[in-house]
Design a protein around this motif. Structure first.
Motif, PDB file in Angstrom:
ATOM      1  N   GLY A   1      21.310  41.092  -8.541  1.00  0.00           N
ATOM      2  CA  GLY A   1      20.411  39.971  -8.775  1.00  0.00           C
ATOM      3  C   GLY A   1      21.144  38.642  -8.896  1.00  0.00           C
ATOM      4  O   GLY A   1      20.593  37.600  -8.547  1.00  0.00           O
ATOM      5  N   VAL A   2      22.384  38.680  -9.404  1.00  0.00           N
ATOM      6  CA  VAL A   2      23.079  37.410  -9.667  1.00  0.00           C
ATOM      7  C   VAL A   2      24.175  37.140  -8.635  1.00  0.00           C
ATOM      8  O   VAL A   2      24.818  36.102  -8.679  1.00  0.00           O
ATOM      9  CB  VAL A   2      23.718  37.413 -11.076  1.00  0.00           C
ATOM     10  N   ARG A   3      24.337  38.057  -7.698  1.00  0.00           N
ATOM     11  CA  ARG A   3      25.494  37.978  -6.807  1.00  0.00           C
ATOM     12  C   ARG A   3      25.510  36.648  -6.040  1.00  0.00           C
ATOM     13  O   ARG A   3      26.532  35.960  -5.988  1.00  0.00           O
ATOM     14  CB  ARG A   3      25.446  39.143  -5.818  1.00  0.00           C
ATOM     15  N   GLU A   4      24.360  36.360  -5.500  1.00  0.00           N
ATOM     16  CA  GLU A   4      24.306  35.148  -4.664  1.00  0.00           C
ATOM     17  C   GLU A   4      24.695  33.906  -5.479  1.00  0.00           C
ATOM     18  O   GLU A   4      25.529  33.097  -5.061  1.00  0.00           O
ATOM     19  CB  GLU A   4      22.882  35.011  -4.123  1.00  0.00           C
ATOM     20  N   ALA A   5      24.098  33.819  -6.675  1.00  0.00           N
ATOM     21  CA  ALA A   5      24.374  32.648  -7.502  1.00  0.00           C
ATOM     22  C   ALA A   5      25.832  32.647  -7.952  1.00  0.00           C
ATOM     23  O   ALA A   5      26.472  31.585  -8.007  1.00  0.00           O
ATOM     24  CB  ALA A   5      23.443  32.658  -8.710  1.00  0.00           C
ATOM     25  N   TYR A   6      26.343  33.822  -8.244  1.00  0.00           N
ATOM     26  CA  TYR A   6      27.731  33.935  -8.692  1.00  0.00           C
ATOM     27  C   TYR A   6      28.680  33.433  -7.606  1.00  0.00           C
ATOM     28  O   TYR A   6      29.590  32.622  -7.859  1.00  0.00           O
ATOM     29  CB  TYR A   6      28.027  35.396  -9.045  1.00  0.00           C
ATOM     30  N   LEU A   7      28.436  33.941  -6.381  1.00  0.00           N
ATOM     31  CA  LEU A   7      29.333  33.556  -5.290  1.00  0.00           C
ATOM     32  C   LEU A   7      29.253  32.051  -5.033  1.00  0.00           C
ATOM     33  O   LEU A   7      30.255  31.419  -4.694  1.00  0.00           O
ATOM     34  CB  LEU A   7      28.986  34.334  -4.012  1.00  0.00           C
ATOM     35  N   ARG A   8      28.050  31.512  -5.222  1.00  0.00           N
ATOM     36  CA  ARG A   8      27.916  30.067  -5.020  1.00  0.00           C
ATOM     37  C   ARG A   8      28.730  29.310  -6.072  1.00  0.00           C
ATOM     38  O   ARG A   8      29.438  28.355  -5.768  1.00  0.00           O
ATOM     39  CB  ARG A   8      26.434  29.685  -5.116  1.00  0.00           C
TER      40      ARG A   8
END
Lengths: 308, 754
Positions: A255-262
């Protein structure tokens, strides 16, 4: 330059294999000697000495060092005396903060700190071989240990012992500690930082600016584990903070991967931008890869610097 | 809102599976020590709300999908005005056609059954192809005409019409409770939501069993409680008998004795009843024995409900199986009840064992001598010796060890002083298996031992306890006579007034007062003395009977052997005691027939020819040397023939299944009965015409099944779920390959520095 290293040597540079050796001095010697001898052309040749003064020839001096021009003018034998180049004072700044303890699966359980230890040992050994003076600073929220630079071979052992004895622990506060170090290092030199730079990029930039202000040359060896860059987790996980005891997050990583990578991407861009602005050499290092790229890069950098 | 398949509502539990999986995943997390917490914290804070929303949405869609699937499989039925009236739902229809005897009544050139079949055809034609239909023929049994319900397609209708074409009335009566119950069971498995039962009958009251409210209550309770799933029961009453209906029926045919031999004549009584609504004209009854006409009698004109009995006497010449038939000559609207048959097994012999407790070498010196003489009297005509039915064998107590009691039908303990334990046990087994025992105590009997071991506190063989004998056998001037009051025991029915013979002349000088156990419910008096004390008491034990008399059965304490009644009474006692062991050859409809006999070697092959001439194989069951042939398909009244064939030859046994005499009673269901059946919980609807029944079948559905909508919802939710998860996955992992690329040296070129 990859063709200059054989397969056996490539294995030697594998941080996972090296980490098992334990003794940093052994690692440093093996890596650096193997690394240097494996090259066809010595990187040391022709730049390590500088003319200092003339001295009257005395028997025993090497004939080839006689300055024949002076002899033509004065009919006397004078020896050209060279002074070893010791004006490169290198400072290895090794981050020993808690976040450096992270050891991902991709790097075979070798933590970022352990990687930094080994890399610092190799660099120290390499610098000393090149007659440079090397110092060591370990830090987390503050400077833990400061070893001033020396160019004697024996100095290596002292540094390696210190490196070996260091355990990563507390929180990171790079900005503050960099200001502190910048104040301590009076003589202009080369500052090599080994850190994951997990701090506010702006504060970090300001601190690095302090080094530049002092006219130090700065190399930032930015260490990150593969997992920290790719966040490959699938199932629910509890993330325990390595720096702040008791702080943890239970979440579905997907769930947080995208935001984390950003977030990571923005952070890295900010750090790199800061380095570019300050003309700091920025080297990103993946702790799952071998040292040779980094060492080669350094030698190339050193050669280019010598030619300047 | 109801579920037609409520068990599937348990499937709603499956709706919680996605939530459980979610919770389980949360619970089974991994723990990792993490350095780059600053990014995680930042991303978690920014993403948290959205991730939560996404998770809730996906969970809601999955849960709703499983719930809709469970509700669809449970076949939810909505009773709502918006759904109702949108066309008839598919129906499951069971048409019960009464094929009982009363349906064979002819009205206007057609039987009621033919009209019923025509009505059934019309009803079937009304149905649409989505409807299923089961046709059941109901009389003694309720049989569906097809193995399973058929769809009312053209093909299905044609098949049913063909089955209806072959229907014939039976001679049996219908059991409406069972018929409706069977129809309900046939509908229970049907998928079509609207269930209808249509009973086509003639409205005869008999068969509705209104006197058995518990059966109706049981039926009502077995119907589905839910209004929607509950079948609507419609009764189409075709023809009520009119007031001018005249019908005579042979309602019974009986013999005066259960056991018939060739030694004595037997009285055959046929009863004819006017079951119609008007006085019947005089008609003739023929009585045939086998193929031979025994005689004919005129039945006088009878008012409605009246009966007349006609008696003929006949002495059989040979033993064996024979059928006696009484037939009314001439015709009436119900020809099937104009004839009645009775199968009789004329016995060759009736073996009886007499155990003599006081043997005497003198002629007529012992009790058994009197008994033997009474059972097989010496006939005066020596040229034509009579083959007496009862074959008596006399033994003394010590010799009983060698006797196989199962070879005898009855045993007499004549003045036996002491019955050994082994014999007592064997006698008890014998009686419990159906044998008869007569105990005639006399002066030799050890009363204390008798009371202790034979009576045994009411638990023993003897129905009575013997008190000390009263009266003086030698003083013949004082005596007791027999009571003539309330002679209702079957043994005594031949002495019922006015034909009392010389029973009044019997003098009893001395007797044991018989003390009957107050607890024994199976005990009753056979005959009494005028002083009120019992002369003989009977007790049922297992399948058999035990009778104990107050006197020895000889001249010692009474003058009974000197009376004419003695011989008759002795025979009646033996017939009565032997009867339980005899096979029943005349059965009520539905009761199974059992024929047993001793057979060594290969068992005979059994075949039964039923009244229709259909042959049924019967398999014998061997138990030791005894073969038993059971036959259960005895629902149709009439004459059956059991043929047992073996290499040694074949034996033929007739047996008859009687007409239910009440089936000929054409009294219609009265208004009160109909009102009762119309009330809840049964709520039967009584209709008079086929049109009304057709309208009842085409009534609109009270609601609608919504499983199609639910399945559509499942499909849509599945699509939404796939789309949602893909979108989320793309959102989360779309740039999975685009990891933060720090690979290679993102460095400032050293040479680039000025």
């Amino acid at each position: 330059m990859a063709e200059t290293t054989g397969d056996g040597y490539a294995e030697l540079l594998d941080p996972r294999a090296l980490s098992r050796m334990g003794n940093l001095e052994l690692i440093a010697r093996q890596v650096v000697e193997g690394f240097v001898s494996g090259r066809h052309r010595s990187a040391l040749k022709g730049f390590s000495v500088e003319f200092a003064e003339h001295r009257e020839y005395t028997p025993g001096d090497e004939i080839r060092n006689i300055d024949w021009r002076v002899y033509a003018k004065s009919d006397r034998y004078y020896i050209k005396q060279y002074e070893q180049e010791t004006n490169l004072r290198a400072y290895l700044l090794v981050d020993a903060s808690g976040s450096m303890k992270f050891a991902g699966e991709a790097s075979g359980g070798v933590s970022k700190f352990r990687y930094a230890q080994m890399l610092a040992a190799c660099l120290a050994s390499l610098l000393l071989r090149q007659q440079d003076a090397v110092g060591l600073v370990t830090f987390d929220t503050q400077v833990r240990r400061y070893i001033p630079p020396r160019s004697q071979a024996l100095h290596l052992r002292a540094m390696l012992n210190e490196l070996h004895a260091t355990e990563p622990g507390a929180e990171t506060s790079l900005a503050g500690v960099f200001h502190d170090i910048a104040e301590r290092i009076r003589q202009r030199g080369l500052v090599i930082i080994l850190s994951d730079c997990f701090d506010d990029p702006l504060a970090l930039r300001n601190a690095l600016h302090h080094f530049r202000h002092r006219r130090h040359e700065v190399i930032l060896l930015h260490l990150m584990a593969l997992e920290e860059r790719t966040f490959p987790f699938r199932s629910w996980m509890r993330f325990r903070d390595l720096e702040t005891a008791g702080r943890e997050l239970l979440l579905d990583p997907q769930g947080v991967r995208e935001a984390y990578l950003r977030e990571v991407r923005e952070f890295l861009a900010a750090v790199k931008r800061g380095c570019d602005e300050l003309e700091i050499d920025y080297v990103s290092i993946d702790t799952s890869r071998s040292f040779d790229d980094t060492l080669l890069w350094y030698l190339g950098w050193r050669e280019a610097r010598a030619r300047r | 809102m109801t579920a037609l398949n409520p068990i599937m509502l348990w499937g709603l539990l499956a709706a919680s599976i996605p939530i459980l999986i979610h919770l389980l995943n949360r619970r089974r997390h991994r723990v990792i020590d993490w350095g780059a917490m600053q990014f995680l914290l930042a991303s978690h804070t920014s993403r948290n709300r959205r991730v939560l929303l996404e998770e809730i949405l996906v969970l809601a869609v999955r849960t709703a999908m499983l719930a809709a699937l469970a509700l669809g499989l449970a076949r939810l039925f909505i009773q709502n005005p918006y759904f109702a009236g949108s066309g008839a739902s598919a129906q499951a229809v069971a048409i019960v056609v009464d094929t009982s005897l009363s349906m064979s009544r002819e009205v206007g050139g057609m039987t009621v059954l033919q009209r019923g079949v025509a009505a059934a055809r019309q009803l079937i034609d009304t149905l649409s192809s989505a409807d299923t239909v089961t046709v059941l023929f109901a009389s003694a049994t309720v049989e569906p005409v097809t193995d399973r319900p058929v769809y009312a397609t053209d093909e299905g209708k044609a098949a049913l019409q063909a089955q209806l074409a072959g229907i014939e009335p039976t001679a049996a009566s219908v059991d409406m409770v069972r018929a409706i119950d069977t129809a309900n069971l046939a509908l229970a498995d049907q998928v079509n939501p609207v269930k209808q039962i249509v009973v086509i009958t003639d409205g005869q009251q008999y068969g509705w069993h209104l006197d058995e409210p518990r059966r109706w209550q049981f039926l009502a309770e077995s119907l589905p409680t839910d209004e929607t799933a509950r079948p609507r029961i419609t009764v189409l009453r075709l023809e009520s008998p009119d007031e001018s209906l005249v019908n005579l029926a042979v309602t019974s045919i009986t013999l005066d004795r259960p056991i018939v031999g060739t030694d004595r004549p037997v009285r055959i009584t046929a009863t004819v009843t006017n079951t119609g609504q008007a006085a019947s004209p005089a008609r003739t009854v023929h009585v045939d024995v086998g193929e031979r006409r025994l005689g004919s009698r005129e039945v006088l004109a009878l008012p409605p409900g009246a009966s007349e009995s006609l008696t003929l006497t006949h002495q059989f010449k040979t033993s064996g199986s024979v059928v006696i038939t009484a037939t009314l000559a001439g015709g009436d609207p119900i020809p099937l009840d104009d004839s009645q048959s009775l199968a009789v097994q004329v016995a060759q012999s009736l073996p009886v064992l007499l155990i003599d407790g006081a043997p005497s070498p003198e002629p007529l010196g012992s009790e058994t001598a009197y008994l033997t003489a009474a059972l097989a009297p010496t006939h005066r005509n020596r040229d034509a010796p009579v083959d007496y039915l009862v074959a008596a064998r006399v033994v003394e107590v010590p010799d009983t060890d060698r006797i196989d009691l199962s070879k005898f039908r009855a045993v007499v303990l004549a003045n036996v002083r002491y019955v050994p334990d082994a014999l007592l046990t064997r006698l008890r087994d014998f009686v419990e298996q159906g044998g008869g025992l007569l105990i005639t105590p006399g002066d030799q009997v050890d009363r204390a031992d008798f009371n202790e071991r034979l009576y045994a506190q009411g638990q023993g063989l003897s129905p009575v306890r013997l008190a000390a004998p009263v009266g003086d056998a030698t003083a013949r001037e004082s005596f007791e006579i027999l009571s003539d009051a309330a002679i209702d025991h079957p043994i005594m029915r031949l002495f019922a007034p006015p034909a009392t013979m010389d029973l009044a002349k019997v003098h009893v000088y001395r007797w044991f007062p018989l003390e009957m156990s107050t607890r024994a419910a199976n005990t009753r008096r056979v005959a009494s003395l005028a002083n009120g004390q019992p002369l003989a008491v009977e007790q049922r034990l297992g399948r058999g009977h035990v009778i104990c008399t107050a006197v020895p059965w000889d001249i010692a304490w009474t003058n009974l052997p000197a009376c004419k009644a003695y011989v008759v009474l002795t025979h009646e006692l033996m017939y009565y005691l032997a009867e339980p062991l005899l096979p029943r050859w005349h059965l009520p409809p539905g009761q199974s027939l059992t024929v047993s006999f001793d057979a060594d070697g290969a068992p005979p092959v059994g075949q039964v020819f039923d009244p229709d001439g259909t042959i049924h194989a019967v398999t014998g069951q061997r138990n030791g040397s005894r073969m038993t042939y059971p036959y259960r398909e005895t629902s149709a009244p009439g004459v059956y023939r059991l043929v047992l064939s073996s290499p040694q030859g074949s034996t033929r046994y007739f047996f008859t299944v009687g007409l239910d005499p009440q089936e000929s009673d054409l009294t219609s269901l009265d208004d009160e009965a109909i009102a009762h059946l119309t009330e809840p919980p049964l709520s039967l609807a009584f209709l008079e015409t086929v049109d009304q029944a057709q309208r009842a079948l085409s009534v609109e559905s009270p609601g609608r099944e919504i499983w199609r909508w639910l399945m559509l919802t499942v499909l849509l939710l599945a699509i939404v779920e796939v789309g949602l998860t893909r979108a989320i996955a793309r959102n989360r992992h779309g740039d999975a390959s685009a990891e933060v690329d720090l690979g290679g040296k993102q460095t400032r070129s050293p040479s680039g520095r000025g």
